[in-house]
Design a protein around this motif. Sequence first.
Motif, PDB file in Angstrom:
ATOM      1  N   LYS A  41       9.116  17.908   9.124  1.00 28.35           N
ATOM      2  CA  LYS A  41       8.539  18.935   9.997  1.00 28.35           C
ATOM      3  C   LYS A  41       8.980  18.730  11.446  1.00 28.35           C
ATOM      4  CE  LYS A  41       4.411  19.625   7.133  1.00 28.35           C
ATOM      5  NZ  LYS A  41       2.923  19.544   7.092  1.00 28.35           N
ATOM      6  N   ALA A  44      12.523  19.891  11.859  1.00 29.27           N
ATOM      7  CA  ALA A  44      12.596  21.355  11.926  1.00 29.27           C
ATOM      8  C   ALA A  44      12.168  21.861  13.294  1.00 29.27           C
ATOM      9  CB  ALA A  44      11.723  21.966  10.835  1.00 29.27           C
ATOM     10  N   GLN A  48      14.478  23.844  16.092  1.00 31.38           N
ATOM     11  CA  GLN A  48      14.050  25.137  16.620  1.00 31.38           C
ATOM     12  C   GLN A  48      14.067  25.123  18.147  1.00 31.38           C
ATOM     13  OE1 GLN A  48      10.071  26.196  15.565  1.00 31.38           O
ATOM     14  NE2 GLN A  48       9.938  27.797  17.110  1.00 31.38           N
ATOM     15  N   ASN A 194      19.129  34.543  15.426  1.00 35.80           N
ATOM     16  CA  ASN A 194      18.181  33.467  15.124  1.00 35.80           C
ATOM     17  C   ASN A 194      16.835  33.731  15.799  1.00 35.80           C
ATOM     18  OD1 ASN A 194      16.835  30.974  14.870  1.00 35.80           O
ATOM     19  ND2 ASN A 194      18.771  29.866  14.790  1.00 35.80           N
ATOM     20  N   TRP A 198      13.092  34.637  14.088  1.00 40.29           N
ATOM     21  CA  TRP A 198      11.870  33.894  14.381  1.00 40.29           C
ATOM     22  C   TRP A 198      10.755  34.851  14.781  1.00 40.29           C
ATOM     23  CZ3 TRP A 198       9.409  29.827  13.279  1.00 40.29           C
ATOM     24  CH2 TRP A 198      10.060  28.617  13.003  1.00 40.29           C
ATOM     25  N   GLN A 207       5.216  32.099   7.525  1.00 43.60           N
ATOM     26  CA  GLN A 207       5.195  30.657   7.342  1.00 43.60           C
ATOM     27  C   GLN A 207       4.060  30.274   6.401  1.00 43.60           C
ATOM     28  OE1 GLN A 207       5.531  29.872  11.808  1.00 43.60           O
ATOM     29  NE2 GLN A 207       6.524  28.045  10.954  1.00 43.60           N
ATOM     30  N   HIS A 213       6.577  24.299   7.794  1.00 43.99           N
ATOM     31  CA  HIS A 213       8.031  24.226   7.917  1.00 43.99           C
ATOM     32  C   HIS A 213       8.733  25.046   6.821  1.00 43.99           C
ATOM     33  CE1 HIS A 213       7.230  21.263   4.795  1.00 43.99           C
ATOM     34  NE2 HIS A 213       8.516  21.270   4.483  1.00 43.99           N
ATOM     35  N   VAL A 215       9.242  28.831   5.048  1.00 43.28           N
ATOM     36  CA  VAL A 215       9.100  30.268   5.279  1.00 43.28           C
ATOM     37  C   VAL A 215       9.131  30.972   3.927  1.00 43.28           C
ATOM     38  CG1 VAL A 215      10.132  32.318   6.354  1.00 43.28           C
ATOM     39  CG2 VAL A 215      10.199  30.109   7.538  1.00 43.28           C
ATOM     40  N   LYS A 231      13.446  26.400   4.187  1.00 40.24           N
ATOM     41  CA  LYS A 231      12.870  25.538   5.208  1.00 40.24           C
ATOM     42  C   LYS A 231      13.368  25.977   6.579  1.00 40.24           C
ATOM     43  CE  LYS A 231      12.588  21.521   2.142  1.00 40.24           C
ATOM     44  NZ  LYS A 231      13.031  20.120   1.939  1.00 40.24           N
ATOM     45  N   VAL A 232      12.562  25.694   7.591  1.00 41.35           N
ATOM     46  CA  VAL A 232      12.941  26.060   8.952  1.00 41.35           C
ATOM     47  C   VAL A 232      14.223  25.342   9.354  1.00 41.35           C
ATOM     48  CG1 VAL A 232      12.230  25.958  11.369  1.00 41.35           C
ATOM     49  CG2 VAL A 232      10.567  26.533   9.602  1.00 41.35           C
ATOM     50  N   SER A 233      14.393  24.098   8.911  1.00 40.63           N
ATOM     51  CA  SER A 233      15.601  23.350   9.241  1.00 40.63           C
ATOM     52  C   SER A 233      16.847  23.955   8.604  1.00 40.63           C
ATOM     53  CB  SER A 233      15.449  21.894   8.795  1.00 40.63           C
ATOM     54  OG  SER A 233      15.214  21.828   7.387  1.00 40.63           O
ATOM     55  N   MET A 235      17.323  27.280   8.367  1.00 40.88           N
ATOM     56  CA  MET A 235      17.366  28.687   8.729  1.00 40.88           C
ATOM     57  C   MET A 235      18.750  29.110   9.234  1.00 40.88           C
ATOM     58  SD  MET A 235      14.735  30.887  11.086  1.00 40.88           S
ATOM     59  CE  MET A 235      15.244  30.211  12.652  1.00 40.88           C
TER      60      MET A 235
END
Length: 394
Positions: A41, A44, A48, A194, A198, A207, A213, A215, A231-233, A235
């Motif tokens: 988390k 990520a 961001q 990006n 978001w 989320q 973390h 989506v 995962k956000v990482s 994206m």
Amino acid sequence: VEAVRRRNIRRKAASQVLTYPIQQIAPESEQFLKLCEFERKIDALVEQKHNEVVYAQHRPAPQRRTVRLFISHVAAPSPEHDDKAMMQWSLRIEGRLLEEANRRERDRKRLATFVNKIIVELDPTSYTSSDNAIEWERAPKSVDCDGFEITRTSPLPVKATILLFFDHHPKRFKLNSSLAIALQLRSAPELEINRALWTYIRENDLQDEQERHIVRCDATLKKAFGIDSFKVSEMAGVIRTALLPVEPLQFEHVISKTSSPDNYGEEVYDIEVDVDNTSGSNNSSLLAASAQSELQSLDDKLQTYLSAIKQAKDKREFMLAFAEDPQRFILTWVMSQLQDEKEANEIASIRQAQRASKTYYEPWASDAVLQYLSTELEKKRQANESSQPAASVP
């Protein structure tokens, strides 16, 4: 962020997975799994924030400007052929910024600065030669120019298709239809896409409630990315799967005979482009050697003019002071000159006295010589002591 990525690459997959027997033997190993999840988390969140900082510190946003594009042709009977149907024609592609009409010639941005590639395709049904496709692509050392010209000899009419690939700063991408509908963007730079994604995720609360973390894609994002969640990482990589190259602008032009004496035909188009708005001071290192020498000569002229202005200012102040009270001004000026002359004479007399031999027969001369010699001997003694190595203690 880079250090975190390298650490994640070096970490073995097995170090994050605990088998069931190990969990039975060491119940506290659950804390390790929670720690790994918390680390993901944090990674990520760091990525961001990194993207947001990069976007905020990006160079100034380019300005939206209008390029006027001219596509024209001229045609005349070919002197090398007896057949009157054979015409020698030239296709011209020219362009300029509308707002730069009053700028100096060397400062104008030319068409080649906005275009990466130009492809001209001649219809094979009307132009039967094999070289019916002409391509120009900008190289690092390409010379900027206002236009391009293609000359051929063939019967008319000839249909030409012109493809212009514009150079965007930063690089723009086209979104697939589903993502374009969701983000209300047709084409944009990757960082802007990006940020828009978001915003879409937050507005639609996509989320996961427990694992923030992750989506959860709605119907539109599922259709755009082809997955249910990410995962956000991940994206940035997920977004790239929905990006397409920006399509070139396409123009059709027919090269044909006209009633004009020169067989001249022209079409005009206005195109919106993004012009880089970076400061000219950042580009001083890119100046050519001739431009650098010209800039240096201008600086020298500027210094000369400033010196002349200062001299004129001093002369003006001198004349104004004389005009206000001539008698007092002349008296003050003469006294100043006398004082300067007196100081100069005193300095000259001291130097002249030092040159005379009788000066060194004065009573103070012997004491001065002894003082000088003792000072020099002390300097040499200290230099010898510092140069000798320290004696060893038994």
